[in-house]
Write a protein that holds these residues in place. Structure first.
Motif: not given
Length: 783
Positions: A160-176, A412-422
């Motif tokens: 499993q590969v998940r992308v997060g961090g600040m840049a990944g978080t804002f990318a997910d927020i923008n898309h959503q 929690t469906f967003a990869s950045s959220r999954q990375v942050g929770d972990t």
């Protein structure tokens, strides 16, 4: 001016509507790409210490403060062949990307830096991290992170590969946010249309506000896209200003179309009914739009792009909604004439139910008149109880804790959220929440840095103090304490050095604030700048809070001046200001109870973090304040008309209030309901700040149109009696010279309410006559 606009639209109705359609298409096409040019947050300014610390690292130590985290995991553990191969592939691709620097991973550090590798592996050994820095402007970082997320995210042969961090978080927020905008409009437009049909009865009449609303949405997108060419615009402005444009356009159209139908029912022909509607309801719309726009303009005093984008875009959107209402509606109405009442669905419904036509009611026989009469007979207890209820609802706001948003604002469906929770749960230190200490121009030796690092490591909640070469210090008694001062920081010439402080404490929590204060208290071997999540949060909060008094003062002064010009009273503006503050206090208290304390987190689908985004209450205050004034102006205009036509006595004040509410209650409650529908559609978003925005503003609008306008305002106006209209003599004289004064009411030529001669109607329109006296149920004073 309004009469001239209406005449222009009526003289060239088809040209005006075709031009509006073309403009809508151009704005919609131009604004279709607005999202890709917006920034994910807009919370930061270059003057903040934490931003300067990050800029120093970016310039001198590329990759030293990573904004992208890739988590690779598998059941076989981080050292299994499949996981290692996938991690190596991703690492190689990142290192080959010209827009990515400072790539570090658990796997590449096993042989060179086992200490750092240990910090990049989860406690159960199943997950490892790859950290990097995506370079470029905020917009570039978001777009590039989105591309990397699309490329890497997924499951590959059990890995499993998940992308997060600040840049990944804002990318997910923008898309959503972009997806949520489509859903919100898909809900709001048809539901608003259905409710408008229920309000008007006529499908044609209901279609007019929806048409103006669609124009406002397209104009909003074009405005936002235009602003992105000259400034940073927050992605949150996409949903919020679109909702604002739609809600206000429907609101204002409802006022004007209702007045036009009323004028037709009272015997006017199409042309004079349009002129009369624009002079009265249209004038109220312009005045209301002015109050909303000026309240939003106050946001420009804050330095953050988040607020400035709302200030500029909000003012432009309000202007678009007002302009469309007073220009496009006359053009459409002159073409429709009395066909505006066509397709009345109430007639077949009455026939189906075996009911006849309902006879028109006198204002004294309506629900609203009876309610207000009951309230004013018990003015004092109603005022006390209503005030107590609103204060009780607002009490949770006294315990509010503010913070800037992180990955938990998205589901929690967003990869950045999954990375942050972990990172928060399964790692010894949250690498995304590290504090960064920059020592620019440091010329000392490793021993000084080592001693400083050792003191930092003694602070509660610190997991380790890292440099670019190794672990400088770990908490006293930890297994690796022998590595204190084991490395020498990698310096860029004489520019200085930096330290990264890993923490087990949530940066936005009260514990995070206390930990940051303790770190700041440790004596440093030179000048030091603090960066990282906790420092960014503290700097941002201080920057915003310091400007709140100025913004609030500007809004209060503007409101008092405008309402004085509108009413000629110094009492009513103060009353309106206090009632708005009371209403908003209750709304904010409810938002703290729901979103910070998390009482409805399950049904609403969000995660409570124990804090609330400070930016949202400030934005909501300006928007809700302006919209509350919208209903205040609409109500006061009718009350003032009744008052001016009375003998100005105590009983006349009471009757004026009751008649004013009776003649506007149905319209402003319908407008509030429609606006609430649009705002609640925004609340379907999967991004928590959008839920807060939609639910909070919907609650503010509904409570203002019911508790405030139906109970508290009438009760207070009864208690203040004729004092409502008082002003000192110098101000009264000033109002007479520059205020919104009205000429005496003019009755119809024969008093029968029949059609008048066209020329006479135009002459009356040109003279800006107030109306046809108290006989006309829909009249609104020029102010």
């Amino acid at each position: 001016m309004l009469t001239s606009l209406a005449r222009f639209a009526m003289a060239r109705p088809r040209a005006v509507l075709v031009a509006a359609l073309l403009l809508m298409l151009v704005c919609g096409g131009f604004g279709a790409t607005a999202k890709s040019h917006m920034v994910g947050g807009g919370y930061l300014t270059d003057s903040l210490e934490s931003v300067r610390a990050n800029d120093f690292i970016t310039k001198n130590f590329p990759g030293g403060n990573p904004n992208l985290i890739v988590m690779v995991s598998g059941e076989g553990g981080v050292n299994s062949p499949d996981v290692r191969a996938e991690a190596q592939r991703i690492t190689d691709e990142l290192r080959g990307n010209p827009n990515v620097t400072g790539v570090q991973s658990y796997w590449s550090n096993l042989t060179t830096r086992s200490d750092l590798a240990g910090a990049l592996k989860s406690k159960d050994g199943k997950r490892g991290l790859i950290m990097a820095t995506v370079t470029g402007t905020d917009t570039d970082v978001q777009n590039r992170a989105a591309d990397l997320s699309n490329e890497f995210n997924g499951d590959h042969d059990g890995v499993q590969v998940r992308v997060g961090g600040m840049a990944g978080t804002f990318a997910d927020i923008n898309h959503q946010v972009e997806k949520d905008l489509v859903l919100a409009e898909a809900i709001a437009v048809p539901v608003s249309g259905l409710l408008l049909v229920l309000v008007f009865g006529s499908v044609i009449a209901a279609a007019l506000p929806i048409g103006v609303g669609l124009f406002a949405i397209a104009a909003t997108l074009g405005i936002l896209r235009g602003l992105t060419t000259v400034m940073e615009v927050s992605i949150f402005a996409l949903n919020m200003t679109s909702a604002l444009g739609l809600a206000l356009a429907i609101d204002y159209s409802l006022f004007i179309v209702s007045r036009y139908r009323e004028e037709l029912a009272n015997g006017r022909d199409t042309r004079s009914a349009i002129l009369r509607s624009v002079q009265t309801a249209g004038r109220t719309v312009v005045f209301s739009g002015l109050t909303v726009a000026l309240a939003l303009a106050a946001l420009a005093v804050f330095p953050q792009p988040f607020f400035k984008s709302f200030a500029y875009a909000g003012v432009a959107v309000v202007a678009a909604a007002v302009g469309a209402s007073v220009l496009l509606l006359p053009a459409a109405l002159i073409l429709l004439g009395d066909r505006v009442n066509a397709w009345d669905l109430r007639k077949p419904l009455r026939r189906l139910l075996g009911r006849g036509e309902t006879a028109p009611k006198r204002p004294e026989d309506t629900f609203w008149y009876r309610l207000v009469a009951w309230v004013m007979r018990r003015a004092l207890p109603v005022a006390v109880v209503a005030t107590a209820v609103l204060l009780a609802l607002g009490s949770p706001f006294l315990k509010a804790h503010f913070g800037t948003p992180d990955d938990r604002v998205i589901g929690t469906f967003a990869s950045s959220r999954q990375v942050g929770d972990t990172l928060r749960q399964d790692f010894d230190a949250n690498m995304a929440a590290s504090a960064v200490l920059v020592l620019p121009g440091f010329h000392g030796d490793a021993k000084e840095i080592g001693a400083y690092a050792k003191d930092l490591a003694a602070v509660s909640g610190v997991a380790a103090v890292l440099s670019s070469d190794g672990v400088y210090a770990v908490p006293p008694g930890a297994a690796e304490v022998k590595k204190v001062a084991a490395g020498i920081p990698q310096m860029a010439g004489s520019n200085g050095t930096y330290l990264s402080v890993g923490t087990t404490v949530a940066p936005y929590s009260p514990e995070g604030k206390r930990q940051l204060a303790a770190l700041r208290a440790v004596p440093a071997p030179g000048s030091v700048l603090f960066g990282g999540a906790a420092a960014l949060n503290e700097d941002t909060m201080d920057s915003v809070i310091s400007r709140i008094p100025l913004a609030a003062g500007l809004i209060a002064i503007i409101t008092l001046i405008l309402l004085f010009l509108f009413t000629g009273s110094v009492v009513l503006p103060v009353k309106a200001l206090l009632l708005n503050m009371l209403s908003l206090t209750a709304t904010f208290g409810a938002m703290i109870w729901i979103f910070e304390q998390g009482h409805l987190s399950g049904p609403l689908g969000f995660t409570s973090t124990g804090s609330i985004d400070l930016f949202m209450p400030i934005l909501m205050f300006c928007l809700a304040f302006g919209m509350s004034m919208d209903y205040e102006v609409f109500l006061l205009s009718r009350i003032r008309e009744e008052w001016l036509a009375s003998d100005r006595g105590r009983d006349a004040n009471t009757r004026s209030v009751a008649l004013g509410v009776a003649r506007t209650g149905r319209i402003f409650t319908a407008a509030a309901g429609l606006m609430a529908v649009v705002l609640l559609a925004v609340a379907t978003s999967e991004v928590a700040p959008m839920k807060l925005f939609g639910i909070g503003l919907a609650l503010a609008v509904v409570s203002d149109a019911t508790i405030i306008r139906g109970l508290l305002a009438p009760a207070l106006m009864r208690l203040m009696s004729t004092g409502n209209w008082w002003a000192p003599k110098p101000l009264a004289a000033l109002h007479k010279r520059i205020g919104f004064e009205e000429s005496p009411a003019v009755a119809d030529g024969d008093g029968s309410g029949g059609e008048q001669n066209q020329a006479a109607d135009d002459a009356e329109a040109d003279s800006h006559a107030v109306g046809e006296g108290r006989r006309m149920a829909g009249a609104v004073p020029r102010g």
